[in-house]
Motif scaffolding. Structure first.
Motif, PDB file in Angstrom:
ATOM      1  N   LEU A 110       0.840  -1.189   0.000  1.00 23.07           N
ATOM      2  CA  LEU A 110       0.000   0.000   0.000  1.00 23.07           C
ATOM      3  C   LEU A 110       0.882   1.249   0.000  1.00 23.07           C
ATOM      4  N   GLU A 111       0.336   2.333  -0.529  1.00 20.33           N
ATOM      5  CA  GLU A 111       1.118   3.577  -0.559  1.00 20.33           C
ATOM      6  C   GLU A 111       1.381   4.093   0.856  1.00 20.33           C
ATOM      7  N   LYS A 112       0.349   4.006   1.703  1.00 19.18           N
ATOM      8  CA  LYS A 112       0.482   4.487   3.082  1.00 19.18           C
ATOM      9  C   LYS A 112      -0.301   3.591   4.029  1.00 19.18           C
ATOM     10  N   ILE A 113       0.214   3.461   5.246  1.00 22.84           N
ATOM     11  CA  ILE A 113      -0.522   2.826   6.334  1.00 22.84           C
ATOM     12  C   ILE A 113      -0.639   3.863   7.444  1.00 22.84           C
ATOM     13  N   ILE A 114      -1.865   4.236   7.764  1.00 22.82           N
ATOM     14  CA  ILE A 114      -2.106   5.221   8.820  1.00 22.82           C
ATOM     15  C   ILE A 114      -2.436   4.454  10.098  1.00 22.82           C
ATOM     16  N   VAL A 115      -1.653   4.697  11.127  1.00 26.50           N
ATOM     17  CA  VAL A 115      -1.716   3.872  12.335  1.00 26.50           C
ATOM     18  C   VAL A 115      -2.275   4.660  13.520  1.00 26.50           C
ATOM     19  N   THR A 116      -3.224   4.036  14.204  1.00 21.04           N
ATOM     20  CA  THR A 116      -3.773   4.625  15.419  1.00 21.04           C
ATOM     21  C   THR A 116      -3.717   3.610  16.547  1.00 21.04           C
ATOM     22  N   ARG A 117      -3.923   4.098  17.770  1.00 21.67           N
ATOM     23  CA  ARG A 117      -3.900   3.233  18.952  1.00 21.67           C
ATOM     24  C   ARG A 117      -5.212   3.431  19.716  1.00 21.67           C
ATOM     25  N   LEU A 118      -5.770   2.365  20.227  1.00 21.90           N
ATOM     26  CA  LEU A 118      -7.035   2.496  20.964  1.00 21.90           C
ATOM     27  C   LEU A 118      -6.892   3.455  22.146  1.00 21.90           C
ATOM     28  N   GLN A 119      -5.733   3.416  22.818  1.00 19.64           N
ATOM     29  CA  GLN A 119      -5.576   4.247  24.013  1.00 19.64           C
ATOM     30  C   GLN A 119      -5.565   5.741  23.713  1.00 19.64           C
ATOM     31  N   ASP A 120      -5.345   6.113  22.439  1.00 23.00           N
ATOM     32  CA  ASP A 120      -5.302   7.532  22.092  1.00 23.00           C
ATOM     33  C   ASP A 120      -6.641   8.227  22.337  1.00 23.00           C
ATOM     34  N   TYR A 121      -7.733   7.483  22.339  1.00 20.36           N
ATOM     35  CA  TYR A 121      -9.050   8.088  22.529  1.00 20.36           C
ATOM     36  C   TYR A 121      -9.761   7.559  23.775  1.00 20.36           C
ATOM     37  N   LEU A 122      -9.006   6.877  24.650  1.00 20.11           N
ATOM     38  CA  LEU A 122      -9.583   6.412  25.906  1.00 20.11           C
ATOM     39  C   LEU A 122      -9.367   7.469  27.002  1.00 20.11           C
ATOM     40  N   PRO A 123     -10.242   7.512  28.000  1.00 16.76           N
ATOM     41  CA  PRO A 123     -10.053   8.453  29.105  1.00 16.76           C
ATOM     42  C   PRO A 123      -8.991   7.944  30.078  1.00 16.76           C
ATOM     43  N   PHE A 124      -8.470   8.832  30.899  1.00 15.57           N
ATOM     44  CA  PHE A 124      -7.558   8.431  31.968  1.00 15.57           C
ATOM     45  C   PHE A 124      -8.389   7.780  33.081  1.00 15.57           C
ATOM     46  N   PRO A 125      -7.953   6.688  33.718  1.00 16.40           N
ATOM     47  CA  PRO A 125      -6.657   6.017  33.569  1.00 16.40           C
ATOM     48  C   PRO A 125      -6.672   4.862  32.555  1.00 16.40           C
ATOM     49  N   LYS A 126      -7.809   4.669  31.884  1.00 10.04           N
ATOM     50  CA  LYS A 126      -7.885   3.539  30.947  1.00 10.04           C
ATOM     51  C   LYS A 126      -6.823   3.638  29.857  1.00 10.04           C
ATOM     52  N   ASN A 127      -6.498   4.862  29.437  1.00 14.27           N
ATOM     53  CA  ASN A 127      -5.490   5.009  28.371  1.00 14.27           C
ATOM     54  C   ASN A 127      -4.108   4.562  28.837  1.00 14.27           C
ATOM     55  N   ALA A 128      -3.840   4.703  30.127  1.00 14.21           N
ATOM     56  CA  ALA A 128      -2.545   4.270  30.660  1.00 14.21           C
ATOM     57  C   ALA A 128      -2.524   2.755  30.899  1.00 14.21           C
ATOM     58  N   LEU A 129      -3.663   2.202  31.251  1.00 14.82           N
ATOM     59  CA  LEU A 129      -3.725   0.771  31.565  1.00 14.82           C
ATOM     60  C   LEU A 129      -3.885  -0.102  30.329  1.00 14.82           C
ATOM     61  N   TYR A 130      -4.425   0.468  29.232  1.00 12.94           N
ATOM     62  CA  TYR A 130      -4.721  -0.361  28.056  1.00 12.94           C
ATOM     63  C   TYR A 130      -3.489  -1.084  27.498  1.00 12.94           C
ATOM     64  N   PRO A 131      -2.311  -0.408  27.350  1.00 13.99           N
ATOM     65  CA  PRO A 131      -1.145  -1.129  26.815  1.00 13.99           C
ATOM     66  C   PRO A 131      -0.774  -2.359  27.638  1.00 13.99           C
TER      67      PRO A 131
END
Length: 570
Positions: A144-165
């Motif tokens: 593919l020309e490009k792969i755009i990458v996101t992470r679930l934790q980027d849109y989770l609230p604190f502290p879930k965003n810290a615990l998700y990884p």
């Protein structure tokens, strides 16, 4: 007119038989809702809320990012995400700049991905960090020309965003991403892009909004071409049916995946068009969903029958309050009466069965929510939707009560199959879509599906195409012959059973074949039952009789007849 369309007698007074659908970009629903209620909550992702103004701004930024990357109107953009804010942003952002969305199942394995991305000609994909290696593996021959990458934790609230990884690592999900010229960060792209409105002129009745992949009874999935007009019409048809909906006040439990066209229309598009809130669930886990219903109080819950089955049989169901739910629409597979009755008694809401197919955006029929409905029926046709039962060979309409093939016609019916004019010709006749499903219509105009497409397996609401599974089994060195069929399963409706003839001298076992399939197929396609045989039933021409195997399985479930028992002295 009533003689030709007996179902109109059973329309609620509030539902018009016909409607003037606006000629607009599908994403205009988001624009309108953001203008009407900018501070209203569009998305609730485990407590992290996104307003309509914010969702539109992020979608404009994504549209601008695509334009900066050289994506133009008509280019295909694959979105391989579970239900999360990024999925909605990528979806509407692509539509705003005139791109064609290719919704892709995150469960797909490389060989499945390769077909879909190659066939669609997608230029780039938006996916999760934990799926990047799978995407790269699938597209070795045509990167593919490009792969755009996101992470679930980027849109989770604190502290879930810290615990998700930590949770992801515990579940074995690795995210080794090397960003560079071809692998880009979703959040960085949005930061670097302008929030200025994007409005690309298009012809809604001609221009595609979506390439949604589906299969027939054999072979690889086909790309269904759905225009902006198709999806706008079906969104509004579902809204008209839900005539007691309250703009800006409903809360939709979004457990059905948006990458499934049913979830896309009755959840994403419908909720956004009404300016309502989507409670996003990336993966259906019955305990989590019950807790969310108890806490977040959703009012609308579209789902597959397996979801309702799991909920009513949950050991702690009595601990959860389901009384907020007003309306549930069941689709993707037939809904057992006992499941419908039990769920309605638990929630106090209405659970109705509907019918559709990807080629119709997808909904064509539904039972009335508050008026007359019939058990076992898929209901009556939607506004502006015609339906008839025809003799499959001559396409002549049969009398009420007689069995034939269901044909439908309406503004939601697809433009055709992507790059497959012959397949399009087979199922589109003078605007009528031949569904391939056998059914009947009664004197009141209520329709009943008697059998699904020949050979198609529907397990837990997912379509499974036998030939694709068989090809994987055939690749195993110990397999001489293989055929798969759908057999009855009390939870999934059907499950996949494989009938195997081993190669001479080989002794494959069930676990070995399961592991083989798991490496090449999405989990829901992997056969759950294996039967080893010396031979398979065949015609004189050598064609394997799959139906014969299905009949044997059905007979086995029914047990011996009274005559057989008598002969055996039972």
């Amino acid at each position: 007119m009533l003689f030709d369309k007996p179902w109109l007698r059973h329309y609620p007074a509030e539902v018009p038989p016909t409607y003037a659908y606006p000629e607009q970009n599908l994403a205009q629903f988001l624009v309108q809702s953001a203008e009407a209620n900018p501070k209203g909550c569009a998305l609730d992702f485990f407590g992290k809320k996104t307003t309509y103004a914010r969702l539109l701004e992020q979608s404009y930024r994504f549209a601008r990012a695509l334009l900066r990357l050289g994506i133009v109107k008509g280019d295909r953009v694959a979105v391989m995400l579970p239900n999360c804010p990024q999925a909605a942003i990528a979806y509407y952002g692509t539509l705003l700049m005139g791109g064609i969305v290719v919704m892709t199942n995150p469960l797909y394995m490389p060989r499945e991905l390769e077909h879909q991305l190659t066939d669609s000609g997608a230029r780039l994909i938006v996916t999760l960090d934990v799926l990047v290696s799978r995407v790269k593996s699938s597209m070795r021959d045509r990167p593919l020309e490009k792969i755009i990458v996101t992470r679930l934790q980027d849109y989770l609230p604190f502290p879930k965003n810290a615990l998700y990884p930590l949770k992801a690592r515990k579940e074995g999900m690795k995210a080794d991403v090397e960003y560079g010229e071809k692998v880009l960060s979703f959040t960085a792209l949005l930061r670097q892009s302008s929030p200025d409105p994007v409005e690309v002129p298009l012809k809604p009745a001609e221009d595609l909004a979506l390439l949604q992949y589906t299969g027939g009874t054999t072979g690889y999935a086909k790309g269904v071409m759905l225009t902006h007009s198709n999806l706008v019409a079906n969104t509004l048809q579902t809204r008209l049916w839900f005539y007691r909906s309250r703009a800006g006040r409903e809360r939709y439990m979004a457990a059905l995946p948006f990458f499934h066209v049913f979830g896309m229309t009755v959840l994403l598009n419908q909720a956004i068009s009404l300016g309502c809130t989507l409670l996003l669930v990336p993966r259906f886990e019955v305990g989590q969903v019950l807790r969310l219903i108890d806490r977040k109080k959703p009012t609308v819950f579209p789902g597959a029958p397996t979801m309702y089955v799991a909920m009513i049989h949950h050991p702690d169901i009595g601990r959860y309050d389901l009384s907020s739910i007003r309306v549930c629409i069941s689709g993707a597979a037939s809904l057992p009466l006992e499941v419908q009755s039990r769920f309605e008694s638990l929630s106090g809401g209405k659970l109705i069965e509907g019918y559709g197919l990807t080629e119709a955006s997808p909904v064509t029929h539904a039972n009335n929510i508050w008026e007359k409905r019939k058990n076992g029926s898929i209901g009556i046709p939607f506004p502006d939707t015609e339906a008839k039962i025809v003799e499959p060979d001559t396409l002549t309409e049969v009398a009420p009560g007689e069995i034939g093939e269901l044909a439908v016609k309406g503004p939601q019916v697809m433009k055709g199959y992507w790059n497959q004019p012959e397949e399009t010709y087979k199922c589109l006749k003078d605007g009528w879509l031949l569904t391939g499903d056998l059914g009947r219509m009664d004197e009141d105009g209520f329709f009943y599906i008697l059998d699904r497409r020949k050979d198609l397996i529907i397990a837990g609401g997912y379509n499974i195409y036998p030939r694709e599974v068989e090809e994987v089994l055939f690749e195993h060195p110990a397999v001489e012959e293989a055929i798969v069929a759908g057999v009855y399963d009390p939870y999934r409706g059907e499950t996949v059973k494989a009938y195997i003839v081993p190669r001479a001298g080989a002794v494959p076992d069930e676990e070995e074949l399961k592991l083989w399939c798991k490496g090449k197929l999405a989990a829901y396609k992997v056969p759950k039952i294996y039967e080893f045989r010396e031979s398979l039933p065949k015609t004189l021409a050598g064609k394997v009789l799959r139906r014969k195997l299905v009949e044997e399985e059905a007979a086995r479930l029914q047990g011996p007849s009274d005559d057989e028992m008598e002969r055996k002295g039972g």
